[in-house]
Design a protein around this motif. Structure first.
Motif, PDB file in Angstrom:
ATOM      1  N   GLY A  95      44.209  50.799  53.539  1.00  0.00           N
ATOM      2  CA  GLY A  95      44.827  50.777  52.217  1.00  0.00           C
ATOM      3  C   GLY A  95      44.517  52.008  51.380  1.00  0.00           C
ATOM      4  N   ASN A 124      43.184  52.939  46.469  1.00  0.00           N
ATOM      5  CA  ASN A 124      43.403  51.907  47.471  1.00  0.00           C
ATOM      6  C   ASN A 124      44.609  51.103  47.009  1.00  0.00           C
ATOM      7  N   GLU A 141      46.096  48.733  48.302  1.00  0.00           N
ATOM      8  CA  GLU A 141      46.058  47.311  48.624  1.00  0.00           C
ATOM      9  C   GLU A 141      45.030  46.538  47.804  1.00  0.00           C
ATOM     10  N   ASP A 142      44.256  47.234  46.981  1.00  0.00           N
ATOM     11  CA  ASP A 142      43.225  46.574  46.180  1.00  0.00           C
ATOM     12  C   ASP A 142      43.328  47.026  44.725  1.00  0.00           C
TER      13      ASP A 142
END
Length: 93
Positions: free
Chosen positions: A37, A52, A54-55
């Motif tokens: 990510g 990131n 995805e976070d």
């Protein structure tokens, strides 16, 4: 301009960075993503964005480097999966 390269080597990274010379309002950066990510985006003025995707809990970090060699070094680390080395870089928060 939308092209994707898996596991780029140094020559491919340098070639891709030359695309920044043609940066326009729609294509402003080149980026390298990792399956974890993490993504490192590079802009024409050697400005980097480390995030990131995805976070959403992790804040993006930025830095502007003095040389293209330093940019290539970080991109190579990411392409080799060395997330820790890229993350340990002196980012501006």
């Amino acid at each position: 301009m939308g092209e994707s390269i898996d596991s780029p080597d140094e020559a491919q990274i340098r070639q891709t960075l030359t695309e920044l010379e043609k940066a326009d309002g729609e294509h402003t950066d080149v980026s390298l993503g990792h399956e974890s990510g993490w993504t490192l985006s590079v802009f024409r003025e050697k400005r980097l964005l480390w995030e990131n995707v995805e976070d959403p809990e992790v804040s993006p970090r930025e830095a502007t480097l003095d040389s293209w060699d330093d940019v290539v070094d970080l991109l190579l680390k990411l392409s080799r999966g060395d997330i820790g080395a890229v993350d340990a870089f002196s980012w501006n928060f």
